[in-house]
Design a protein around this motif. Structure first.
Motif, short mmCIF file in Angstrom:
data_model
loop_
_atom_site.label_atom_id
_atom_site.label_comp_id
_atom_site.label_asym_id
_atom_site.label_seq_id
_atom_site.Cartn_x
_atom_site.Cartn_y
_atom_site.Cartn_z
N ALA A 19 0.86 -1.19 0.00
CA ALA A 19 0.00 0.00 0.00
C ALA A 19 0.89 1.24 0.00
O ALA A 19 1.85 1.33 0.78
N THR A 35 -3.85 4.54 0.29
CA THR A 35 -4.95 3.82 -0.34
C THR A 35 -4.57 3.23 -1.70
O THR A 35 -5.25 2.34 -2.18
N ILE A 37 -2.47 0.95 -4.38
CA ILE A 37 -1.87 -0.38 -4.29
C ILE A 37 -0.80 -0.52 -5.37
O ILE A 37 -1.01 -0.16 -6.52
N GLN A 81 -8.59 1.19 -0.01
CA GLN A 81 -7.48 0.29 -0.29
C GLN A 81 -7.97 -1.06 -0.80
O GLN A 81 -7.38 -1.64 -1.70
#
Length: 139
Positions: A19, A35, A37, A81
């Motif tokens: 993350a 948030t 990835i 996320q």
């Protein structure tokens, strides 16, 4: 576990997910939450991916595949996320599925005898029409 097809699955330990903070506008929220990835998948080290998939993935000229054989996907389109994680995994699955599709071999064909005859007949008919467009000769 990421399911690609009925025969191909990728375990979670082969996919590296981290993350990170998302880029762009968003005010204070984007500056304090991670948030986005960042997904990494090494094609060479994968034990669950069949060799045919590996070869096709390495031969693809896709912007997500590096020269070292690493698939790098960054997902930051959603505010949560979990949704970005799902989007990144779906993009990875779609890329691997695209590598699994084999194109149909094209066999060159030739026109048949009747088709060639129709073509030459049409050419002569068209030529006769054009000869009628010439200058009118006085009798």
């Amino acid at each position: 576990m990421l399911v690609i097809s009925s025969r191909v699955t990728i375990p979670d330990d082969e996919i590296e997910i981290t993350a990170i903070r998302a880029q762009g506008a968003g005010g204070q929220h984007v500056n304090k939450t991670s948030t986005a990835i960042h997904l990494r998948f090494d094609i060479h080290r994968s034990l669950s991916l069949p060799e045919s998939y590996k070869q096709r993935l390495l031969l693809m000229s896709h912007h997500l595949i590096t020269a070292e054989g690493m698939i790098v996907i960054k997902s930051q389109e959603y505010r949560s996320q979990e949704m970005n994680r799902e989007a990144a995994l779906e993009r990875l699955a779609a890329l691997i599925r695209a590598a699994g599709v084999t194109e149909k071999v094209r066999r060159p064909t030739r026109p048949g005898v009747r088709a060639r005859q129709r073509r030459t007949d049409e050419k002569t008919r068209r030529g006769k029409t054009k000869t009628l467009r010439g200058k009118v000769k006085p009798d």
